[in-house]
Write a protein that holds these residues in place. Sequence first.
Motif, PDB file in Angstrom:
ATOM      1  N   ILE A   3      45.845  40.612  45.288  1.00  0.00           N
ATOM      2  CA  ILE A   3      44.276  40.780  43.831  1.00  0.00           C
ATOM      3  C   ILE A   3      43.469  39.271  44.458  1.00  0.00           C
ATOM      4  CG2 ILE A   3      43.437  40.964  42.155  1.00  0.00           C
ATOM      5  CD1 ILE A   3      45.171  43.703  42.019  1.00  0.00           C
ATOM      6  N   HIS A   4      44.261  38.733  44.005  1.00  0.00           N
ATOM      7  CA  HIS A   4      43.650  36.704  43.692  1.00  0.00           C
ATOM      8  C   HIS A   4      43.790  36.018  44.632  1.00  0.00           C
ATOM      9  CE1 HIS A   4      44.373  37.560  38.953  1.00  0.00           C
ATOM     10  NE2 HIS A   4      45.078  37.807  39.362  1.00  0.00           N
ATOM     11  N   ASP A   5      44.079  36.350  45.993  1.00  0.00           N
ATOM     12  CA  ASP A   5      44.061  35.823  47.113  1.00  0.00           C
ATOM     13  C   ASP A   5      42.971  36.211  48.016  1.00  0.00           C
ATOM     14  OD1 ASP A   5      46.422  34.341  46.482  1.00  0.00           O
ATOM     15  OD2 ASP A   5      47.650  35.006  47.604  1.00  0.00           O
ATOM     16  N   THR A   6      42.957  37.756  48.586  1.00  0.00           N
ATOM     17  CA  THR A   6      41.646  38.193  49.025  1.00  0.00           C
ATOM     18  C   THR A   6      41.037  38.724  48.768  1.00  0.00           C
ATOM     19  OG1 THR A   6      42.961  40.334  48.990  1.00  0.00           O
ATOM     20  CG2 THR A   6      43.715  38.649  50.455  1.00  0.00           C
ATOM     21  N   ALA A   7      40.304  38.978  47.306  1.00  0.00           N
ATOM     22  CA  ALA A   7      39.236  40.004  46.837  1.00  0.00           C
ATOM     23  C   ALA A   7      38.795  38.631  45.659  1.00  0.00           C
ATOM     24  CB  ALA A   7      39.754  41.217  46.239  1.00  0.00           C
ATOM     25  N   PRO A   8      39.294  37.857  45.354  1.00  0.00           N
ATOM     26  CA  PRO A   8      38.091  37.395  44.366  1.00  0.00           C
ATOM     27  C   PRO A   8      36.932  37.115  44.168  1.00  0.00           C
ATOM     28  CG  PRO A   8      40.598  36.417  43.773  1.00  0.00           C
ATOM     29  CD  PRO A   8      40.369  37.475  45.277  1.00  0.00           C
ATOM     30  N   THR A  18      31.424  38.160  43.362  1.00  0.00           N
ATOM     31  CA  THR A  18      30.726  38.661  42.874  1.00  0.00           C
ATOM     32  C   THR A  18      29.461  40.058  43.098  1.00  0.00           C
ATOM     33  OG1 THR A  18      30.744  36.845  44.482  1.00  0.00           O
ATOM     34  CG2 THR A  18      29.036  37.944  45.119  1.00  0.00           C
ATOM     35  N   TRP A  19      30.383  40.891  42.919  1.00  0.00           N
ATOM     36  CA  TRP A  19      29.739  41.730  43.241  1.00  0.00           C
ATOM     37  C   TRP A  19      29.952  42.087  41.667  1.00  0.00           C
ATOM     38  CZ3 TRP A  19      26.886  43.755  46.353  1.00  0.00           C
ATOM     39  CH2 TRP A  19      26.440  44.180  46.932  1.00  0.00           C
ATOM     40  N   LEU A  20      30.807  41.567  41.138  1.00  0.00           N
ATOM     41  CA  LEU A  20      30.763  42.059  39.498  1.00  0.00           C
ATOM     42  C   LEU A  20      29.658  41.470  38.839  1.00  0.00           C
ATOM     43  CD1 LEU A  20      34.611  42.650  39.003  1.00  0.00           C
ATOM     44  CD2 LEU A  20      32.988  44.440  38.561  1.00  0.00           C
ATOM     45  N   TRP A  21      29.300  40.582  39.410  1.00  0.00           N
ATOM     46  CA  TRP A  21      28.806  39.923  38.019  1.00  0.00           C
ATOM     47  C   TRP A  21      26.726  40.894  38.634  1.00  0.00           C
ATOM     48  CZ3 TRP A  21      27.427  35.897  35.175  1.00  0.00           C
ATOM     49  CH2 TRP A  21      28.527  35.940  34.841  1.00  0.00           C
ATOM     50  N   ILE A  22      27.187  40.412  40.091  1.00  0.00           N
ATOM     51  CA  ILE A  22      25.636  41.648  40.646  1.00  0.00           C
ATOM     52  C   ILE A  22      25.519  43.193  39.947  1.00  0.00           C
ATOM     53  CG2 ILE A  22      24.401  42.901  42.860  1.00  0.00           C
ATOM     54  CD1 ILE A  22      25.270  40.493  44.462  1.00  0.00           C
ATOM     55  N   MET A  45      34.750  41.158  33.692  1.00  0.00           N
ATOM     56  CA  MET A  45      36.083  41.253  34.042  1.00  0.00           C
ATOM     57  C   MET A  45      36.076  39.860  35.561  1.00  0.00           C
ATOM     58  SD  MET A  45      37.103  44.417  35.773  1.00  0.00           S
ATOM     59  CE  MET A  45      38.545  44.469  36.891  1.00  0.00           C
ATOM     60  N   ALA A  46      34.568  39.738  36.151  1.00  0.00           N
ATOM     61  CA  ALA A  46      34.099  38.865  36.845  1.00  0.00           C
ATOM     62  C   ALA A  46      34.715  37.354  36.474  1.00  0.00           C
ATOM     63  CB  ALA A  46      32.569  38.819  37.433  1.00  0.00           C
ATOM     64  N   ALA A  83      36.773  36.462  34.335  1.00  0.00           N
ATOM     65  CA  ALA A  83      38.187  36.649  33.871  1.00  0.00           C
ATOM     66  C   ALA A  83      38.737  36.043  35.423  1.00  0.00           C
ATOM     67  CB  ALA A  83      38.917  37.869  33.675  1.00  0.00           C
ATOM     68  N   LEU A  84      38.154  37.063  36.666  1.00  0.00           N
ATOM     69  CA  LEU A  84      38.721  36.998  37.748  1.00  0.00           C
ATOM     70  C   LEU A  84      38.598  34.970  38.095  1.00  0.00           C
ATOM     71  CD1 LEU A  84      37.832  40.434  39.584  1.00  0.00           C
ATOM     72  CD2 LEU A  84      40.256  39.105  38.946  1.00  0.00           C
ATOM     73  N   ALA A  85      38.155  34.860  37.799  1.00  0.00           N
ATOM     74  CA  ALA A  85      37.603  33.319  38.415  1.00  0.00           C
ATOM     75  C   ALA A  85      38.519  32.671  38.035  1.00  0.00           C
ATOM     76  CB  ALA A  85      36.107  32.736  37.448  1.00  0.00           C
ATOM     77  N   ARG A  86      38.530  32.551  36.058  1.00  0.00           N
ATOM     78  CA  ARG A  86      39.996  31.793  35.516  1.00  0.00           C
ATOM     79  C   ARG A  86      41.224  31.914  35.835  1.00  0.00           C
ATOM     80  NH1 ARG A  86      36.626  33.635  30.650  1.00  0.00           N
ATOM     81  NH2 ARG A  86      38.377  35.426  30.526  1.00  0.00           N
ATOM     82  N   GLU A  87      41.765  33.103  37.024  1.00  0.00           N
ATOM     83  CA  GLU A  87      42.292  33.184  37.553  1.00  0.00           C
ATOM     84  C   GLU A  87      43.175  32.173  38.319  1.00  0.00           C
ATOM     85  OE1 GLU A  87      44.769  35.987  36.965  1.00  0.00           O
ATOM     86  OE2 GLU A  87      44.129  36.695  34.550  1.00  0.00           O
TER      87      GLU A  87
END
Length: 182
Positions: A7-12, A17-21, A175-176, A178-182
């Motif tokens: 999840i952290h390597d391929t999708a973030p 981006t899509w979560l922000w949009i 959520m976007a 939080a993903l950016a912090r990881e």
Amino acid sequence: MTDQDMIHDTAPRGLRTWLWIAGIVSIVMGGAAVLFPFAATLAAELVFGAILVVSGIVELVRAFAMRHNGSLAWNALFGLVAVVAGAILLAWPLQGMVTLTIVLGVFFLLGGAFKLVAGFGLRPFPGWGWIGFSGALSVLLGVLVLFGLPGTALWAVGLLVGIDLIFLGVAEIAMASALARE
């Protein structure tokens, strides 16, 4: 590699981006609904009516296409009911707004009563009061919506949809982030 690593390597990046949009669009649309609750309520009612008409037509076509299975009458009746209900909502949108508002008010009233009972049933557990508080607010909202009819029909559905969209947008952006912090 674990699922969490993938999840952290391929999708973030794409996911973020899509979560922000989606978050920004949800907040903007929610804000518009809050600012223009009558338009949002009318739009929700018309969309619901159109969905019923289209789904009813699809059900009628399916009923006749599958008429050999022995349930033509029941499937056709269901499709016909959906078409008629949708057509009524489209033909008389203001009355449809009142009907949807009544359903919403009853939902808040009954749902709130159930949450109140559940909250008191959870009384020995920490935080039980929050469930009860949520129930009390729902009951209050239901009473306000129902006793304010027909006036509340002009804004209640649109306002509540708008608030929900704003909270959804905030959650997506959170959520976007939080993903950016990881």
